[in-house]
Design an enzyme around this catalytic site. Structure first.
Site, mmCIF file in Angstrom:
data_model
loop_
_atom_site.group_PDB
_atom_site.id
_atom_site.type_symbol
_atom_site.label_atom_id
_atom_site.label_comp_id
_atom_site.label_asym_id
_atom_site.label_seq_id
_atom_site.Cartn_x
_atom_site.Cartn_y
_atom_site.Cartn_z
ATOM 1 N N HIS A 1 4.109 -16.181 10.505
ATOM 2 C CA HIS A 1 3.994 -17.582 10.895
ATOM 3 C C HIS A 1 4.198 -18.516 9.713
ATOM 4 C CE1 HIS A 1 2.041 -21.405 12.001
ATOM 5 N NE2 HIS A 1 2.599 -21.150 13.173
ATOM 6 N N SER B 1 0.834 -1.204 0.000
ATOM 7 C CA SER B 1 0.000 0.000 0.000
ATOM 8 C C SER B 1 0.871 1.258 0.000
ATOM 9 C CB SER B 1 -0.912 0.028 1.230
ATOM 10 O OG SER B 1 -1.662 -1.146 1.359
ATOM 11 N N LYS C 1 11.837 -23.100 14.670
ATOM 12 C CA LYS C 1 11.661 -22.297 13.455
ATOM 13 C C LYS C 1 12.908 -21.466 13.132
ATOM 14 C CE LYS C 1 6.700 -22.132 14.304
ATOM 15 N NZ LYS C 1 5.555 -21.307 14.762
ATOM 16 N N GLU D 1 -3.019 -4.877 -4.465
ATOM 17 C CA GLU D 1 -2.701 -3.444 -4.484
ATOM 18 C C GLU D 1 -1.505 -3.149 -5.383
ATOM 19 O OE1 GLU D 1 -3.091 -1.025 -0.978
ATOM 20 O OE2 GLU D 1 -4.159 -2.640 0.056
#
Length: 388
Positions: free
Chosen positions: A290, A108, A331, A136
Site C-alpha cells: 500500500h 529473512s 495507483k 534482519e
C-alpha cells in the site's frame, strides 16, 4: 438393443466452434521438452506457453523488462517540455524509476541476496520494506539464520530453548541480543548528534537506515549498498520490530530521541511525483504494497507494475487486491498492463531476476571471507549443537 443417441446430448457435446483462434494472440500450449538439452533459459522460455501461473510469471518478466527498457525518448515531446529535454540524447538518458518493495521475510530468507544484487549494481531506485526487513539484514551480518522445519520444532520447545522460528527457518534469540549490542551505541551517537544540532538535525527512518548501512560496513548487507549507492529506503513501520524494542528501551534510559516519519512520507511521494515514469515490483502485501502504491497515486499511477503474493481478493484486503483495484484508485495508470503473480515470492523472484536484471547483467566476484568470518551453516545442525 441399439438405439440412437439423444439429439440433445449430441448437440450439447459435439457442438462445433465457428472460429479459429489466432496463434499470434493465443499461442499453442506447450511446456518444457526434457528430451532436449535443457538449461535454465530453456525452462524459463517455456513458461510463457505452459499456462496457469507459469505463464503469469513469464508475463511478469516481460513487464519488468518493459520498465527497465523505458526511456523518455519513447514518448512524444510535449509542448511545455523543458528545452534541455527536447533532444533525443537527453531524453534517452531518462529512465523509469523502479520501486522495489518487500516484506521482511524476503530478508529473512535467501531472497536477501537477490535484493542485495539489485542495489549493489544500482538496478532499482527506491526500496520500501518493514522493520524486520531492516534489522534482519543487519543481524545476518553479525550472526546467521539457520534452516529448520515447518513442523518438526514445536513452539513451546523452541521458546524454552531461546530460538525463534520464521516458517522453516530458525533464529536464536542471541542474534537479537547481538543486534542490540550493535544498535545501542549507534542510537546514543544519533541522540548526541540530535542534541548537539539544537533542532537543525531531524532523524527520519530513512536517515536511520542509511546510518545503519554505513555503520555495518559489510558488503553482504543490502543497506550497506543502499548507503553506498545513495538508494533511499523507506520503512514507515520502523518501530514494529526489534528496532522499536530498542527505541522503547532507550525512551526510559534516555528520553528525547525523535524519529520523524512525516518527512519520509514527503520523501517517498516526491520520488514518485518527480519521476517521468515509474515501475513497481512488490513482493508480498500489507504495508509495503500500500505504501508504494499510495506514493504512485500522487502521480496518478505507476506506468508498470508487478505484484507477487499469495493474497486473495475475496476478503477485501489490500494484500489480496489485484492490480485492477489499484487502477480504480489511481495507483496504476489506466493504460498500464500490470501483472499479479499468485505465488510465494522466494520461489519465483530469483528466477524472474535471472531473466531480467541479471540476464547479461553485471557480475562481481564476492570478496573472500575475512579471517574472523566463517561460512554460515546451511542446516539446523548448529542450532542443535548450541542447545546441548
Amino acid at each position: 438393443m441399439a438405439s440412437e443417441v439423444p439429439a440433445v446430448a449430441t448437440a450439447a457435446v459435439l457442438t462445433l466452434n465457428n472460429e479459429t483462434l489466432d496463434e499470434a494472440d493465443h499461442p499453442v500450449i506447450k511446456g518444457v521438452d526434457f528430451n532436449k538439452v535443457v538449461e535454465l533459459d530453456d525452462i524459463m522460455n517455456a513458461m510463457a506457453t505452459t499456462g496457469f501461473q507459469a505463464t503469469e510469471m513469464s508475463r511478469a518478466i516481460a513487464e519488468i523488462n518493459r520498465m527497465r527498457n523505458w526511456r523518455l525518448s519513447d514518448e512524444p515531446i510535449k509542448e511545455d517540455e523543458d528545452d534541455d529535454l527536447k533532444t533525443f540524447e537527453a531524453r534517452n538518458k531518462i529512465k523509469c524509476k523502479i520501486f522495489l518493495s518487500f516484506t521482511s521475510n524476503m530478508i529473512s530468507c535467501g531472497v536477501r541476496e537477490t535484493i542485495r544484487y539489485l542495489v549493489q549494481h544500482k538496478l532499482v531506485d527506491v526500496l520500501v520494506t518493514t522493520a524486520g526487513g531492516i534489522e534482519e539484514d543487519i543481524m545476518k551480518c553479525i550472526t546467521p539464520h539457520h534452516l529448520g522445519d515447518f513442523t518438526k520444532y514445536k513452539g513451546p520447545e523452541l521458546r524454552k530453548r531461546g530460538i525463534n522460528r520464521i516458517g522453516n527457518m530458525l533464529v536464536p534469540n542471541v542474534n537479537y541480543c547481538k543486534f542490540e549490542d550493535f544498535m545501542t551505541p549507534i542510537l546514543n551517537a544519533m541522540h548526541d548528534e540530535q542534541e548537539a544540532a539544537k533542532g537543525e538535525l531531524v532523524w527520519t527512518p530513512s536517515k536511520m537506515i542509511d546510518r545503519l548501512g554505513k555503520e555495518i560496513n559489510n558488503e553482504e548487507s543490502v543497506y550497506y549498498w543502499c548507503h553506498k549507492n545513495n538508494i533511499p529506503v523507506y520503512c514507515p513501520a520502523i518501530t514494529d520490530g526489534s528496532v522499536g524494542d530498542m527505541l522503547y528501551f532507550a525512551s526510559y534510559k534516555r528520553p528525547g530521541f525523535i524519529l520523524d516519519i512525516a518527512r519520509d512520507i514527503r520523501g517517498i511521494n516526491d520520488e514518485a511525483v518527480h519521476a517521468r515514469a515509474t515501475g513497481m515490483i512488490i513482493l508480498g502485501g500489507g504495508l509495503v504494497k500500500h505504501h508504494t502504491c499510495n506514493a504512485n497515486l500522487m502521480r496518478n499511477g505507476a506506468n508498470f507494475s508487478v505484484f507477487i503474493n499469495t493474497g486473495q481478493p475475496f476478503d477485501g484486503s489490500d494484500s489480496g487486491a489485484p492490480p485492477d483495484e489499484a487502477i480504480s484508485w489511481g495507483k496504476i495508470k489506466i493504460d498500464a498492463t500490470p501483472i499479479k503473480l499468485y505465488c510465494e515470492a522466494s520461489l519465483v523472484f530469483p528466477l524472474i531476476v535471472s531473466q531480467t536484471f541479471a540476464k547479461n547483467g553485471p557480475k562481481t566476484t564476492p570478496s573472500p571471507l575475512s579471517s574472523n568470518e566463517t561460512s554460515p551453516p546451511t542446516t539446523a545442525t548448529a542450532i542443535e549443537a548450541e542447545s546441548k
